[in-house]
Design a protein around this motif. Structure first.
Motif, PDB file in Angstrom:
ATOM      1  N   SER A 717      60.022   5.879  32.998  1.00 34.24           N
ATOM      2  CA  SER A 717      58.339   6.536  32.047  1.00 34.24           C
ATOM      3  C   SER A 717      57.453   5.590  32.265  1.00 34.24           C
ATOM      4  CB  SER A 717      58.473   6.468  30.532  1.00 34.24           C
ATOM      5  OG  SER A 717      59.947   6.634  30.424  1.00 34.24           O
ATOM      6  N   ILE A 718      57.372   4.068  31.913  1.00 32.96           N
ATOM      7  CA  ILE A 718      56.470   3.362  31.957  1.00 32.96           C
ATOM      8  C   ILE A 718      55.689   3.068  34.029  1.00 32.96           C
ATOM      9  CG2 ILE A 718      56.145   0.148  32.228  1.00 32.96           C
ATOM     10  CD1 ILE A 718      57.784   0.379  29.724  1.00 32.96           C
ATOM     11  N   ALA A 719      56.724   2.826  34.261  1.00 32.70           N
ATOM     12  CA  ALA A 719      56.735   3.252  35.959  1.00 32.70           C
ATOM     13  C   ALA A 719      55.651   4.261  36.271  1.00 32.70           C
ATOM     14  CB  ALA A 719      57.570   2.429  36.915  1.00 32.70           C
ATOM     15  N   TRP A 720      56.106   5.558  35.399  1.00 31.44           N
ATOM     16  CA  TRP A 720      55.697   6.844  36.054  1.00 31.44           C
ATOM     17  C   TRP A 720      53.761   6.346  35.406  1.00 31.44           C
ATOM     18  CZ3 TRP A 720      56.216  11.478  38.136  1.00 31.44           C
ATOM     19  CH2 TRP A 720      56.044  12.512  38.503  1.00 31.44           C
ATOM     20  N   ALA A 721      53.478   6.071  34.814  1.00 32.39           N
ATOM     21  CA  ALA A 721      52.480   5.779  33.804  1.00 32.39           C
ATOM     22  C   ALA A 721      51.445   5.262  34.211  1.00 32.39           C
ATOM     23  CB  ALA A 721      52.541   5.930  31.943  1.00 32.39           C
ATOM     24  N   ILE A 722      52.705   3.424  34.631  1.00 29.99           N
ATOM     25  CA  ILE A 722      51.724   2.807  35.859  1.00 29.99           C
ATOM     26  C   ILE A 722      50.324   3.257  37.115  1.00 29.99           C
ATOM     27  CG2 ILE A 722      51.641   0.270  37.035  1.00 29.99           C
ATOM     28  CD1 ILE A 722      53.632  -0.445  34.555  1.00 29.99           C
ATOM     29  N   THR A 723      51.435   3.725  37.709  1.00 36.42           N
ATOM     30  CA  THR A 723      51.393   4.437  38.569  1.00 36.42           C
ATOM     31  C   THR A 723      50.077   5.331  38.300  1.00 36.42           C
ATOM     32  OG1 THR A 723      53.292   4.455  39.838  1.00 36.42           O
ATOM     33  CG2 THR A 723      52.568   5.525  40.774  1.00 36.42           C
ATOM     34  N   GLU A 724      49.963   6.257  37.474  1.00 36.42           N
ATOM     35  CA  GLU A 724      49.392   7.919  37.299  1.00 36.42           C
ATOM     36  C   GLU A 724      48.217   6.082  37.007  1.00 36.42           C
ATOM     37  OE1 GLU A 724      51.146  11.875  35.679  1.00 36.42           O
ATOM     38  OE2 GLU A 724      50.596   9.675  33.960  1.00 36.42           O
ATOM     39  N   TYR A 740      63.106   3.292  41.666  1.00 35.51           N
ATOM     40  CA  TYR A 740      62.281   5.012  41.170  1.00 35.51           C
ATOM     41  C   TYR A 740      62.252   6.277  41.803  1.00 35.51           C
ATOM     42  CZ  TYR A 740      62.957   2.284  36.486  1.00 35.51           C
ATOM     43  OH  TYR A 740      63.960   1.138  35.470  1.00 35.51           O
ATOM     44  N   HIS A 741      62.879   5.971  41.986  1.00 32.20           N
ATOM     45  CA  HIS A 741      62.743   7.625  43.540  1.00 32.20           C
ATOM     46  C   HIS A 741      62.051   8.762  42.227  1.00 32.20           C
ATOM     47  CE1 HIS A 741      66.264   5.495  44.970  1.00 32.20           C
ATOM     48  NE2 HIS A 741      65.161   5.302  46.196  1.00 32.20           N
ATOM     49  N   LEU A 743      59.375   8.654  40.963  1.00 34.76           N
ATOM     50  CA  LEU A 743      58.074   8.155  40.946  1.00 34.76           C
ATOM     51  C   LEU A 743      57.255   8.702  42.685  1.00 34.76           C
ATOM     52  CD1 LEU A 743      57.894   4.770  40.070  1.00 34.76           C
ATOM     53  CD2 LEU A 743      57.214   6.482  38.487  1.00 34.76           C
ATOM     54  N   THR A 744      58.253   9.359  43.285  1.00 32.83           N
ATOM     55  CA  THR A 744      57.551   9.902  44.851  1.00 32.83           C
ATOM     56  C   THR A 744      57.432  11.019  43.942  1.00 32.83           C
ATOM     57  OG1 THR A 744      60.039  10.600  45.394  1.00 32.83           O
ATOM     58  CG2 THR A 744      59.287   8.285  45.920  1.00 32.83           C
ATOM     59  N   GLN A 745      57.815  12.108  43.323  1.00 32.80           N
ATOM     60  CA  GLN A 745      57.573  13.679  42.682  1.00 32.80           C
ATOM     61  C   GLN A 745      55.596  13.050  42.224  1.00 32.80           C
ATOM     62  OE1 GLN A 745      59.785  14.989  39.174  1.00 32.80           O
ATOM     63  NE2 GLN A 745      61.062  13.528  40.078  1.00 32.80           N
ATOM     64  N   LEU A 746      54.932  11.727  42.399  1.00 37.47           N
ATOM     65  CA  LEU A 746      53.870  11.505  41.745  1.00 37.47           C
ATOM     66  C   LEU A 746      52.525  12.523  43.141  1.00 37.47           C
ATOM     67  CD1 LEU A 746      53.620   8.667  40.184  1.00 37.47           C
ATOM     68  CD2 LEU A 746      52.849  11.122  39.308  1.00 37.47           C
ATOM     69  N   ALA A 747      53.292  12.158  44.479  1.00 37.74           N
ATOM     70  CA  ALA A 747      52.313  12.169  45.751  1.00 37.74           C
ATOM     71  C   ALA A 747      51.978  13.562  45.607  1.00 37.74           C
ATOM     72  CB  ALA A 747      53.245  12.170  46.646  1.00 37.74           C
ATOM     73  N   SER A 748      52.478  14.023  45.107  1.00 37.15           N
ATOM     74  CA  SER A 748      52.407  15.959  44.705  1.00 37.15           C
ATOM     75  C   SER A 748      51.715  16.442  44.246  1.00 37.15           C
ATOM     76  CB  SER A 748      53.618  16.955  45.018  1.00 37.15           C
ATOM     77  OG  SER A 748      54.533  16.115  43.474  1.00 37.15           O
ATOM     78  N   SER A 820      56.974  18.241  35.962  1.00 37.42           N
ATOM     79  CA  SER A 820      55.797  19.113  35.354  1.00 37.42           C
ATOM     80  C   SER A 820      55.075  18.411  35.113  1.00 37.42           C
ATOM     81  CB  SER A 820      56.560  19.622  34.171  1.00 37.42           C
ATOM     82  OG  SER A 820      56.849  18.647  33.203  1.00 37.42           O
ATOM     83  N   ASN A 821      54.261  18.498  34.235  1.00 37.94           N
ATOM     84  CA  ASN A 821      52.298  18.038  33.903  1.00 37.94           C
ATOM     85  C   ASN A 821      53.231  16.200  33.367  1.00 37.94           C
ATOM     86  OD1 ASN A 821      51.117  19.248  35.949  1.00 37.94           O
ATOM     87  ND2 ASN A 821      50.047  20.656  34.500  1.00 37.94           N
ATOM     88  N   ASP A 822      54.276  17.423  32.384  1.00 38.23           N
ATOM     89  CA  ASP A 822      54.547  16.133  31.350  1.00 38.23           C
ATOM     90  C   ASP A 822      55.236  14.833  31.468  1.00 38.23           C
ATOM     91  OD1 ASP A 822      52.938  17.456  28.852  1.00 38.23           O
ATOM     92  OD2 ASP A 822      55.221  18.611  28.990  1.00 38.23           O
ATOM     93  N   GLY A 823      55.449  14.601  32.660  1.00 41.18           N
ATOM     94  CA  GLY A 823      56.293  13.681  33.973  1.00 41.18           C
ATOM     95  C   GLY A 823      57.606  13.885  34.944  1.00 41.18           C
ATOM     96  N   PRO A 824      58.150  13.166  35.187  1.00 36.79           N
ATOM     97  CA  PRO A 824      59.272  13.545  36.266  1.00 36.79           C
ATOM     98  C   PRO A 824      60.270  13.768  36.162  1.00 36.79           C
ATOM     99  CG  PRO A 824      59.252  10.898  35.366  1.00 36.79           C
ATOM    100  CD  PRO A 824      58.551  11.746  34.459  1.00 36.79           C
ATOM    101  N   LYS A 825      60.760  14.312  37.447  1.00 36.06           N
ATOM    102  CA  LYS A 825      61.905  15.201  37.494  1.00 36.06           C
ATOM    103  C   LYS A 825      63.215  13.733  37.301  1.00 36.06           C
ATOM    104  CE  LYS A 825      65.682  17.265  40.667  1.00 36.06           C
ATOM    105  NZ  LYS A 825      65.465  18.030  41.574  1.00 36.06           N
ATOM    106  N   LEU A 826      63.618  13.313  36.726  1.00 38.05           N
ATOM    107  CA  LEU A 826      64.735  12.766  36.211  1.00 38.05           C
ATOM    108  C   LEU A 826      65.760  11.969  36.784  1.00 38.05           C
ATOM    109  CD1 LEU A 826      63.868  11.995  32.293  1.00 38.05           C
ATOM    110  CD2 LEU A 826      63.066  10.695  34.313  1.00 38.05           C
TER     111      LEU A 826
END
Length: 874
Positions: A717-724, A740-741, A743-748, A820-826
């Protein structure tokens, strides 16, 4: 100790106690003849620190006085240990000749030695500056000043809290001076800085920080009516309070004029990149994270300098890379011209080879501590400056041309030293023979008398042998009796009547005569007067040369700059480095970049070149891949090449295009700060917060495994928010290596984020790391494989595989989740993670394998397949 108690002691001990009262917290070295002695608690400290014998001398009441000491000639070696142990050392010397002293020999403090005020080569690292730093905090800012005593550099600055941290990282001072009258808050700050930067804290009288006193100290030293000529228009700034207090402190410590401190320079951080502690440590710029060694650092890899002056400047450049594109290009142009002109470069390198440290030699002259051999070394080095000037003839680069024009060979200083001092003088003045014959007529006359006196002694001995008929007669000398005639007892009956018996020995008799005493007076007086005059002449010579210290320091710094630039050129040619293209945009592109340190430490061909493409429109790289595959090495390589380029060096690559970065931030590795109560994860978050709060779109950010110090869901969660945040708010050039693989979903979702991974080749149950960064996402960490390579017991490895298989099976339901827009697939797809290892037993597959398709009735077969299908969906 009371006056009544002190009367019990000898005059020398009373003198010792008088000096000790002035410096109760220092270790007092008290000269007694050819030794430095310490007493009482100082003796116990000295014996413990130096591992020497502790004895006693006399009594203090009923108790013997502890005593420890060492020969004066061993001073340098022992002083190094005392200063390294954190002692403040007061040196009290005999200041008059014991032979002529009436009563106790006069002694006085000649020097106070602290970590920031040492000037001896034996106590210093040749390639590292030794700063003493002064701090004068105010409510609005921090007045700071610092001096490099061995070179005379004197700088002052009014800093913010962030700028103060940057300065301390760059300077790494050996000593921090603060007022002894500061309040508790400031004392706590000073103590914290001392611990953090491993500097000795030294109190200075509060009144030396008073604005009027500080200004008077500065103006008196420089002989000016104002400091405007140095660039300080305002005289009420806190930086001048710090500068004045520091200068007063140095004068008290050194007991010398400090003539080599010829100016006070204002400081600015505007033209350089500030590097924080975390970045300097993580990139291992000047020392390794483990062992804190110089070897295998960027400085170690690039330091091909021929002089210690150059090595110190290179260290300074690497800790303060330029941010002005014009200045960077100017350095690159100088390196390019030297790299392309082999003959010119070789001439310069030959001149610099073996050049003495002019900067520090001039500093010792300014502190009035230069030895005769220091002056000879100084003259020899300055005499080679015209050769450097010749080697630069016809250069086209602006920076090289400026060096050529400003180089001052100080020919008058060279001529004076060569005319005054013998080519091979003794180590100390006490031995005589320092001043060259012909330099001073009075000294020549005294030396002639000394030589003639010795001839008179030889002629007198021959005459007495003839007249007495005693061919075995000899003329000798002792410091107690002076010259004497000596004969054996066998011939004592033949002694002439006018001889006067002086001493009886076991087998001989010693005599004097009036004539011998007359010759003795001439010889001894001439020798003593010659030595005294020689010492006086040398002191005058040193003072005269000290007036040129600023000129010599300027020349030294120009030679240091030439040394660094030619070293960069040598390295570029030898290692196939290329000139970076410095641009005004925000791109960062590297083709076939190589890690500059690993390239030297690994066997030839083992360093895999890699590209980097941080374009303006897509500046964020998410890098996934296995453990040990080279992600951390890759992101460090990009940061180091950027730093090298902006320091003025060429880089190990086939090409590099760099839009100048304003900061380099790193968050790599793990550490804690137990003394502050900060865990590893807290330190990680503090460093990350510093980046997010201070980076700009022109910054370069290097992150490695952010969020790994807590639970998986928290960390993701922290890594996702930092990257955003980095991608949407800062849009800074960023390399984020992570396991944290998810996070790769962010590229899409974010157009300025791209996925990269480290290529791997698989053969059955084995893998090979290719250390090559390629575009695309990776879903595998191969952690169990790395554990196997590390040598974990086979039982642990097998059990790890079983547990992993079970965890993947039990969380199959998560595989149907989508981002989803709320966060990553975990959850990563189980089938990908399990491809490398033995798969978990699958009940559906097992049932299918046992299904008798040929013999079961169709309706039974259909029912069984329906059941298995439903089971597979669970």
């Amino acid at each position: 100790m009371s006056d009544a108690d002190d009367k019990q002691h000898t005059p020398a001990m009373r003198q010792y106690h008088s000096v000790k009262k002035r410096y109760p917290d220092a270790l007092l070295l008290f000269q007694m003849g050819d030794f430095y002695e310490t007493f009482h608690e100082d003796a116990q400290k000295l014996a413990s620190t130096l591992n020497i014998t502790l004895t006693t001398r006399g009594k203090d009441g009923d108790s013997p006085i502890p005593l420890a000491g060492f020969p004066i000639k061993a001073m340098d070696g022992y002083l190094h240990k005392l200063v390294a142990a954190g002692h403040r050392v007061v040196v009290c010397d005999q200041i008059e000749d014991p032979k002529t002293a009436k009563g106790v020999v006069k002694r006085d403090v000649v020097r106070i030695v602290t970590p920031g005020t040492v000037i001896e080569d034996s106590l210093l690292e040749p390639g590292r500056e030794n700063f003493i730093f002064c701090l004068a905090p105010t409510k609005e800012s921090y007045g700071v000043a610092w001096v490099e005593l061995t070179t005379g550099q004197f700088v002052a600055f009014a800093a913010t809290e962030d700028e103060l941290a940057t300065l301390l990282v760059r300077l790494a001072p050996a000593e921090i001076v603060v007022s002894d009258g500061q309040d508790g808050r400031v004392k706590d700050l000073a103590a914290d800085l001392g611990r953090k930067y491993e500097a000795t804290l030294s109190p200075a009288p509060d009144w030396t920080f008073a604005p009027k006193h500080a200004l008077k100290t500065l103006k008196d030293h420089f002989g000016t009516a104002s400091l405007g000529g140095f660039g300080f228009e305002r005289e009420d700034g806190p930086e001048l309070r710090a500068a004045g207090a520091l200068l007063a402190y140095l004068k008290e410590q050194q007991r010398a004029g400090l003539t080599h401190i010829g100016k006070l320079e204002p400081y600015s951080l505007a033209s350089t990149i500030p590097l924080d502690r975390a970045t300097v440590a993580a990139l291992e710029i000047v020392e390794t994270m483990r062992g804190r060694a110089r070897s295998h650092t960027l400085l170690w890899a690039l330091d091909q300098c021929r002089t210690s002056m150059g090595s110190r400047l290179l260290r300074s450049w690497l800790l303060a890379p330029l941010r002005d594109a014009k200045l960077i290009r100017m350095r690159h142009g100088a390196v390019a011209e030297l790299a392309g002109g082999t003959k010119r470069r070789e001439m310069i390198r030959e001149v610099l080879e073996g050049l003495n440290d002019i900067e520090r030699l001039a500093g010792r002259v300014g502190c009035m501590r230069a030895t005769p051999r220091d002056l000879v070394a100084l003259a020899a080095s300055l005499a080679r400056v015209p050769l450097a000037h010749n080697a630069l003839a016809g250069v086209s680069n602006t920076l090289l041309d400026e060096i050529s024009r400003r180089l001052d060979p100080c020919a008058d200083v060279v001529e004076l030293i060569q005319r005054a001092v013998n080519d091979d003088p003794p180590v100390t003045l006490k031995e005589g023979g320092v001043i060259r014959d012909g330099f001073n007529a009075g000294l020549d006359e005294l030396r002639s008398m000394t030589r003639d006196g010795r001839r008179y002694i030889a002629e007198f001995q021959a005459k007495e042998q003839r007249e007495s008929g005693l061919p075995s007669l000899k003329v000798g000398y002792t410091s107690v009796f002076g010259y004497y005639l000596e004969i054996t007892n066998t011939h004592k009956d033949k002694v002439p009547q006018h001889w006067i018996r002086k001493q009886t020995l076991k087998n001989a008799e010693r005599y004097i005569t009036p004539e011998l005493k007359e010759i003795e007076a001439k010889v001894l007086n001439a020798e003593s007067e010659a030595l005294s005059l020689e010492q006086k002449l040398f002191a005058q010579l040193r003072e005269q040369i000290a007036t040129h210290a600023a000129r010599m320091a300027t020349t030294a710094r120009l030679l240091a700059m030439l040394d660094v630039l030619s070293a960069f050129a040598d390295t570029a040619v030898a290692r196939n480095y290329v000139q970076p293209d410095i641009t005004d945009d925000a791109d960062l592109m590297i083709a076939d970049g190589r890690h500059p340190v690993l390239e030297l430490t690994l066997a030839g061909g083992r360093v895999v070149p890699n590209d980097c493409d941080l374009a303006t429109l897509q500046p964020v790289m998410l890098i996934t891949g296995p453990n040990m595959s080279g992600k951390s090495t890759y992101i460090r390589m990009v940061a180091l090449l950027s730093l090298m380029a902006q320091a003025g060096s060429f880089v190990p690559a086939t090409s590099m295009r760099l839009g100048v970065v304003d900061r380099i931030f790193t968050r790599i590795g793990s550490s804690d700060e137990i003394q502050k109560g900060s865990s590893t994860f807290m330190v990680e978050m503090l460093e990350t917060a510093n980046i997010l709060n201070n980076a700009s779109e022109r910054s370069l950010i290097v992150l490695d495994e952010v969020g790994r110090g807590t639970s998986t869901f928290d960390g993701v969660s922290i890594a996702w928010a930092i990257t955003e945040y980095l991608a949407t708010r800062l849009n800074a050039r960023t390399l984020f290596a992570t396991h944290y693989h998810e996070l790769t979903q962010l590229a899409s979702r974010l157009t300025n984020v791209r996925n990269f991974n480290v290529a791997v080749r698989e053969w059955g149950d084995e893998i090979v790391f290719l250390h090559k960064i390629v575009e695309g996402a990776s879903d595998r960490s191969y952690g169990i494989h790395v554990a196997k390579l590390a040598g974990l017991p086979s039982g642990v490895i097998e059990r790890s595989r079983e547990i992993l298989a079970r965890l993947e099976k039990e969380t199959d339901a998560l595989e149907s989740m989508t981002a989803s827009n709320d966060g990553p697939k975990l959850k990563r797809p189980r089938k990908v993670q399990l491809a490398l290892f033995t798969p978990a037993e699958n009940s559906v597959m097992k049932a299918l394998e046992g299904l008798d398709v040929d013999n079961l009735p169709p309706e039974v077969l259909r029912a069984e397949l329906t059941r298995l299908k439903a089971l597979a969906k669970q």
